[in-house]
Design a protein around this motif. Sequence first.
Motif, PDB file in Angstrom:
ATOM      1  N   ASP A 238      -2.459  39.416  13.497  1.00  0.00           N
ATOM      2  CA  ASP A 238      -1.234  39.915  14.129  1.00  0.00           C
ATOM      3  C   ASP A 238      -0.726  41.125  13.357  1.00  0.00           C
ATOM      4  OD1 ASP A 238       1.346  40.389  15.034  1.00  0.00           O
ATOM      5  OD2 ASP A 238       1.918  38.282  15.076  1.00  0.00           O
ATOM      6  N   PRO A 239      -0.614  42.300  13.982  1.00  0.00           N
ATOM      7  CA  PRO A 239      -0.166  43.501  13.276  1.00  0.00           C
ATOM      8  C   PRO A 239       1.187  43.319  12.589  1.00  0.00           C
ATOM      9  CG  PRO A 239      -1.046  44.091  15.417  1.00  0.00           C
ATOM     10  CD  PRO A 239      -0.971  42.602  15.386  1.00  0.00           C
ATOM     11  N   ALA A 240       2.061  42.512  13.165  1.00  0.00           N
ATOM     12  CA  ALA A 240       3.375  42.296  12.552  1.00  0.00           C
ATOM     13  C   ALA A 240       3.244  41.565  11.222  1.00  0.00           C
ATOM     14  CB  ALA A 240       4.280  41.520  13.501  1.00  0.00           C
ATOM     15  N   LEU A 241       2.275  40.650  11.125  1.00  0.00           N
ATOM     16  CA  LEU A 241       2.068  39.934   9.868  1.00  0.00           C
ATOM     17  C   LEU A 241       1.513  40.866   8.791  1.00  0.00           C
ATOM     18  CD1 LEU A 241       0.558  36.556  11.143  1.00  0.00           C
ATOM     19  CD2 LEU A 241       2.930  37.055  10.502  1.00  0.00           C
ATOM     20  N   LEU A 242       0.580  41.731   9.169  1.00  0.00           N
ATOM     21  CA  LEU A 242       0.045  42.694   8.207  1.00  0.00           C
ATOM     22  C   LEU A 242       1.122  43.674   7.764  1.00  0.00           C
ATOM     23  CD1 LEU A 242      -3.540  43.721   9.377  1.00  0.00           C
ATOM     24  CD2 LEU A 242      -2.892  42.363   7.389  1.00  0.00           C
ATOM     25  N   ALA A 243       1.933  44.133   8.701  1.00  0.00           N
ATOM     26  CA  ALA A 243       3.001  45.080   8.353  1.00  0.00           C
ATOM     27  C   ALA A 243       3.993  44.442   7.398  1.00  0.00           C
ATOM     28  CB  ALA A 243       3.703  45.562   9.620  1.00  0.00           C
ATOM     29  N   ALA A 244       4.326  43.180   7.622  1.00  0.00           N
ATOM     30  CA  ALA A 244       5.261  42.496   6.719  1.00  0.00           C
ATOM     31  C   ALA A 244       4.651  42.350   5.328  1.00  0.00           C
ATOM     32  CB  ALA A 244       5.625  41.129   7.290  1.00  0.00           C
TER      33      ALA A 244
ATOM     34  N   CYS B 153       4.735  45.081  -0.499  1.00  0.00           N
ATOM     35  CA  CYS B 153       3.976  45.681  -1.600  1.00  0.00           C
ATOM     36  C   CYS B 153       4.186  47.178  -1.729  1.00  0.00           C
ATOM     37  CB  CYS B 153       2.481  45.406  -1.398  1.00  0.00           C
ATOM     38  SG  CYS B 153       2.048  43.651  -1.332  1.00  0.00           S
ATOM     39  N   HIS B 154       5.065  47.751  -0.929  1.00  0.00           N
ATOM     40  CA  HIS B 154       5.303  49.197  -0.932  1.00  0.00           C
ATOM     41  C   HIS B 154       6.807  49.423  -0.921  1.00  0.00           C
ATOM     42  CE1 HIS B 154       5.274  53.371   0.789  1.00  0.00           C
ATOM     43  NE2 HIS B 154       4.285  53.474  -0.069  1.00  0.00           N
ATOM     44  N   HIS B 155       7.234  50.560  -1.437  1.00  0.00           N
ATOM     45  CA  HIS B 155       8.666  50.786  -1.604  1.00  0.00           C
ATOM     46  C   HIS B 155       9.408  51.104  -0.304  1.00  0.00           C
ATOM     47  CE1 HIS B 155       8.433  50.400  -5.889  1.00  0.00           C
ATOM     48  NE2 HIS B 155       7.596  51.409  -6.016  1.00  0.00           N
ATOM     49  N   ALA B 156       8.689  51.189   0.786  1.00  0.00           N
ATOM     50  CA  ALA B 156       9.321  51.397   2.093  1.00  0.00           C
ATOM     51  C   ALA B 156       8.390  50.876   3.163  1.00  0.00           C
ATOM     52  CB  ALA B 156       9.616  52.881   2.329  1.00  0.00           C
ATOM     53  N   ALA B 157       8.958  50.424   4.264  1.00  0.00           N
ATOM     54  CA  ALA B 157       8.127  50.072   5.408  1.00  0.00           C
ATOM     55  C   ALA B 157       7.449  51.341   5.917  1.00  0.00           C
ATOM     56  CB  ALA B 157       8.990  49.453   6.507  1.00  0.00           C
ATOM     57  N   ARG B 158       6.188  51.209   6.349  1.00  0.00           N
ATOM     58  CA  ARG B 158       5.436  52.392   6.784  1.00  0.00           C
ATOM     59  C   ARG B 158       4.545  52.052   7.979  1.00  0.00           C
ATOM     60  NH1 ARG B 158       1.127  52.933   1.689  1.00  0.00           N
ATOM     61  NH2 ARG B 158       0.649  50.710   1.533  1.00  0.00           N
ATOM     62  N   PRO B 159       5.151  51.598   9.071  1.00  0.00           N
ATOM     63  CA  PRO B 159       4.338  51.155  10.214  1.00  0.00           C
ATOM     64  C   PRO B 159       3.481  52.248  10.824  1.00  0.00           C
ATOM     65  CG  PRO B 159       6.665  51.278  10.798  1.00  0.00           C
ATOM     66  CD  PRO B 159       6.585  51.422   9.318  1.00  0.00           C
ATOM     67  N   ARG B 160       3.989  53.489  10.877  1.00  0.00           N
ATOM     68  CA  ARG B 160       3.184  54.564  11.481  1.00  0.00           C
ATOM     69  C   ARG B 160       1.947  54.831  10.637  1.00  0.00           C
ATOM     70  NH1 ARG B 160       8.274  56.533  11.634  1.00  0.00           N
ATOM     71  NH2 ARG B 160       7.874  58.108  10.032  1.00  0.00           N
ATOM     72  N   PHE B 161       2.148  54.948   9.327  1.00  0.00           N
ATOM     73  CA  PHE B 161       1.005  55.159   8.447  1.00  0.00           C
ATOM     74  C   PHE B 161       0.024  53.994   8.541  1.00  0.00           C
ATOM     75  CE2 PHE B 161      -1.057  54.079   4.470  1.00  0.00           C
ATOM     76  CZ  PHE B 161      -1.786  55.240   4.211  1.00  0.00           C
ATOM     77  N   LEU B 162       0.538  52.771   8.461  1.00  0.00           N
ATOM     78  CA  LEU B 162      -0.333  51.605   8.407  1.00  0.00           C
ATOM     79  C   LEU B 162      -1.177  51.489   9.669  1.00  0.00           C
ATOM     80  CD1 LEU B 162      -1.195  49.115   6.821  1.00  0.00           C
ATOM     81  CD2 LEU B 162       0.646  47.848   7.945  1.00  0.00           C
TER      82      LEU B 162
ATOM     83  N   THR C  73      -5.440  32.228   5.151  1.00  0.00           N
ATOM     84  CA  THR C  73      -5.598  30.860   4.659  1.00  0.00           C
ATOM     85  C   THR C  73      -4.560  29.975   5.341  1.00  0.00           C
ATOM     86  OG1 THR C  73      -6.309  31.720   2.503  1.00  0.00           O
ATOM     87  CG2 THR C  73      -5.615  29.413   2.602  1.00  0.00           C
ATOM     88  N   ASP C  74      -5.032  28.968   6.048  1.00  0.00           N
ATOM     89  CA  ASP C  74      -4.142  28.055   6.770  1.00  0.00           C
ATOM     90  C   ASP C  74      -3.169  28.816   7.668  1.00  0.00           C
ATOM     91  OD1 ASP C  74      -5.327  25.851   5.516  1.00  0.00           O
ATOM     92  OD2 ASP C  74      -3.942  25.977   3.811  1.00  0.00           O
ATOM     93  N   GLY C  75      -3.692  29.845   8.324  1.00  0.00           N
ATOM     94  CA  GLY C  75      -2.892  30.623   9.255  1.00  0.00           C
ATOM     95  C   GLY C  75      -1.964  31.636   8.631  1.00  0.00           C
ATOM     96  N   ARG C  76      -2.018  31.776   7.312  1.00  0.00           N
ATOM     97  CA  ARG C  76      -1.123  32.699   6.606  1.00  0.00           C
ATOM     98  C   ARG C  76      -1.929  33.828   5.966  1.00  0.00           C
ATOM     99  NH1 ARG C  76       0.854  33.126   1.418  1.00  0.00           N
ATOM    100  NH2 ARG C  76      -0.408  31.333   0.750  1.00  0.00           N
ATOM    101  N   VAL C  77      -1.430  35.063   6.093  1.00  0.00           N
ATOM    102  CA  VAL C  77      -2.084  36.202   5.452  1.00  0.00           C
ATOM    103  C   VAL C  77      -1.872  36.101   3.940  1.00  0.00           C
ATOM    104  CG1 VAL C  77      -2.128  38.711   5.203  1.00  0.00           C
ATOM    105  CG2 VAL C  77      -1.801  37.691   7.463  1.00  0.00           C
ATOM    106  N   THR C  78      -2.975  36.099   3.191  1.00  0.00           N
ATOM    107  CA  THR C  78      -2.878  36.037   1.728  1.00  0.00           C
ATOM    108  C   THR C  78      -3.419  37.300   1.070  1.00  0.00           C
ATOM    109  OG1 THR C  78      -4.998  34.869   1.581  1.00  0.00           O
ATOM    110  CG2 THR C  78      -2.993  33.529   1.698  1.00  0.00           C
ATOM    111  N   GLY C  79      -3.626  38.323   1.871  1.00  0.00           N
ATOM    112  CA  GLY C  79      -4.030  39.609   1.313  1.00  0.00           C
ATOM    113  C   GLY C  79      -4.727  40.456   2.351  1.00  0.00           C
ATOM    114  N   TYR C  80      -4.807  41.755   2.065  1.00  0.00           N
ATOM    115  CA  TYR C  80      -5.602  42.645   2.907  1.00  0.00           C
ATOM    116  C   TYR C  80      -6.009  43.864   2.091  1.00  0.00           C
ATOM    117  CZ  TYR C  80      -2.490  46.633   3.973  1.00  0.00           C
ATOM    118  OH  TYR C  80      -1.750  47.781   3.901  1.00  0.00           O
TER     119      TYR C  80
END
Length: 288
Positions: free
Chosen positions: A152-158, A163-172, A188-195
Amino acid sequence: MTSLSPGSLTVAPATRDDWELVRAWAAEEGWNPGRSDADAFFAQDPGGFFLGRLDGTPVSAVSVVAYDDAYAFLGFYLVRPELRGRGLGLATWRAGLVHAGGRTVGLDGVPAQQDNYRRSGFSTAHRTARYVGEVPASGPAAAGIVPADRVDPALLAAYDTACHHAARPRFLSAWLATPGHRALARVTDGRVTGYGVVRPCQDEARVGPLFADGPADAAALLDALAEEARGFGARSVAVDVPETNPEAVRLAEERGLTPTFETARMYTGPVRPIARDRVFGVTTLELG
């Protein structure tokens, strides 16, 4: 547009096509730029890239990319070698910083320039070292490693925002979809634990970002990203590792990567706190 005097240096916003020349300059400096980075860079802030021309000939560059109303990042500070020492870089720097307005500005500065940056109001926060080498092949990917486009893109964006000093949805969005970039997540168990993302560059492939809940997740992602890099012909990878995460340094060393050079992360003012223990590799030295 800023002009020092008629017939001298003129600094104006750069176009996406202009930036191919700047990418070539960065390659000459040994910065190992990504081959297809510019589309994602310009997606974040198309007005944040500047080119200096001397009597019409491009001679200098800087980027000052705004992420939100509070934070911007400076990179690509370059002057053609044969023209250094004439004040062209400082003039380009000053013209670019106007774009930041009242935002805090971050940068990753090489040691030779750090005193100059301090005189311009930047303070050192921490060091970052570039680790380079061939990650040993590890066989099949660890459990939970999936292409990022299956998450889910919203989970990756969150996750990225933590981990970044500002939200950056356009860049991401652009960074994950840039042709040639390989983006993986761990779930892991339906939760994003890294990318993480690996991309072809001028020399070795670069991994960035590498964000993970802990060393096990980061190791699984790094191994899988190194395998992706081998898939597009790169035997070695480079990861820019912040000293603020000792586990990240340990992982790079355990995988046989060697520090090659360091930079200092510097800021002109306060920044929003991030989950430093999740940052195993910064996204880029050019845009933070």
